[in-house]
Design a protein around this motif. Sequence first.
Motif, mmCIF file in Angstrom:
data_model
loop_
_atom_site.group_PDB
_atom_site.id
_atom_site.type_symbol
_atom_site.label_atom_id
_atom_site.label_comp_id
_atom_site.label_asym_id
_atom_site.label_seq_id
_atom_site.Cartn_x
_atom_site.Cartn_y
_atom_site.Cartn_z
ATOM 1 N N CYS A 68 -2.581 -0.041 1.633
ATOM 2 C CA CYS A 68 -1.879 0.915 0.780
ATOM 3 C C CYS A 68 -2.895 1.885 0.168
ATOM 4 O O CYS A 68 -3.914 1.444 -0.368
ATOM 5 N N LEU B 140 -2.204 3.801 -2.392
ATOM 6 C CA LEU B 140 -1.906 3.958 -3.820
ATOM 7 C C LEU B 140 -2.421 2.746 -4.603
ATOM 8 O O LEU B 140 -2.691 1.693 -4.030
ATOM 9 N N ARG B 141 -2.497 2.923 -5.905
ATOM 10 C CA ARG B 141 -2.867 1.817 -6.801
ATOM 11 C C ARG B 141 -1.933 1.892 -8.012
ATOM 12 O O ARG B 141 -2.364 2.177 -9.132
ATOM 13 N N CYS B 142 -0.655 1.628 -7.766
ATOM 14 C CA CYS B 142 0.334 1.756 -8.828
ATOM 15 C C CYS B 142 0.004 0.805 -9.974
ATOM 16 O O CYS B 142 -0.313 -0.368 -9.738
ATOM 17 N N CYS C 298 1.941 -2.447 -9.838
ATOM 18 C CA CYS C 298 2.025 -3.130 -8.539
ATOM 19 C C CYS C 298 1.967 -4.657 -8.695
ATOM 20 O O CYS C 298 1.054 -5.187 -9.330
ATOM 21 N N TRP D 152 -3.152 -4.499 -0.771
ATOM 22 C CA TRP D 152 -3.814 -3.196 -0.798
ATOM 23 C C TRP D 152 -4.797 -3.004 0.370
ATOM 24 O O TRP D 152 -4.862 -1.941 0.964
ATOM 25 N N GLY E 186 2.477 -3.446 0.231
ATOM 26 C CA GLY E 186 1.712 -2.384 0.852
ATOM 27 C C GLY E 186 2.543 -1.135 1.114
ATOM 28 O O GLY E 186 3.669 -0.978 0.686
ATOM 29 N N LYS F 283 7.349 7.340 -7.797
ATOM 30 C CA LYS F 283 6.230 6.859 -8.617
ATOM 31 C C LYS F 283 5.987 7.753 -9.823
ATOM 32 O O LYS F 283 5.305 7.373 -10.771
#
Length: 234
Positions: free
Chosen positions: A28, A30-32, A35, A41, A76, A125
Amino acid sequence: MVGHIDSIETMGLVDGPGIRVVVFLQGCPLRCLFCHNPETWCIDDKFLITPEDLVRHIYKYRNYFGTDGGVTFSGGEPLFQHDFLLECLRLCKKMGIHTCLDTAGSCTGYEDILEYVDLVMWDVKGLDEVGYKKMTGQDIGISLKFLDYCQSIGKKMWIRQVIVPGINDNFEYIKRLKEFIHPLKNIEKVELLPYHLYGVSKYEKLGIPYKLEGVPPMDEAKCNELYEELISKN
Ligand code: SF4
């Protein structure tokens, strides 16, 4: 060709319509902040599988699918493994399996993939550059282009938004979300998902700092109030 999988859930009830096999792919961009799957990730070799073997496995559950169910590719970010995902989807459609893609649309090169997707569950997001960056660490552009493309080809969509206390759990944000969704076409469902703490212990195990430390789980009643406002005609 092999895909890098995190896990497979065989009787999923919350990731798309009906009863579904949910495949969580690794990788992935992104790093929400919220999460709950940080273990997805990065890509590693702990669970490798070919598209043929994976689809054979999914097909074993076809009797549970009924008229609505099928498979959901999640993560992911499932688009992260383009070639593997494309081949899995192609084989699923060949076997008559309903396909759903749970994505933030945060990778490019999805046009061919979408040909084999029956339903896109698009995760919001953030609604602007600043909010998106704060929530994910990345720019909003790719995700918005993905949404535009889905709209241009008339793809059926669900819209999903995680509601996090202190970040977007307010009527002002919901008003903006409503305005954002209003002009979109082919939206079959909108969901607000209350932020929870189920993933917090994973961060400790992985040695990753948890950026929402101290934020409580989202109150479900308040989340329902926000949802009522979101779907109201006002
Ligand atoms: S897109 Fe999904 S998997 Fe990726 S960081 Fe965000 S919540 Fe986690």
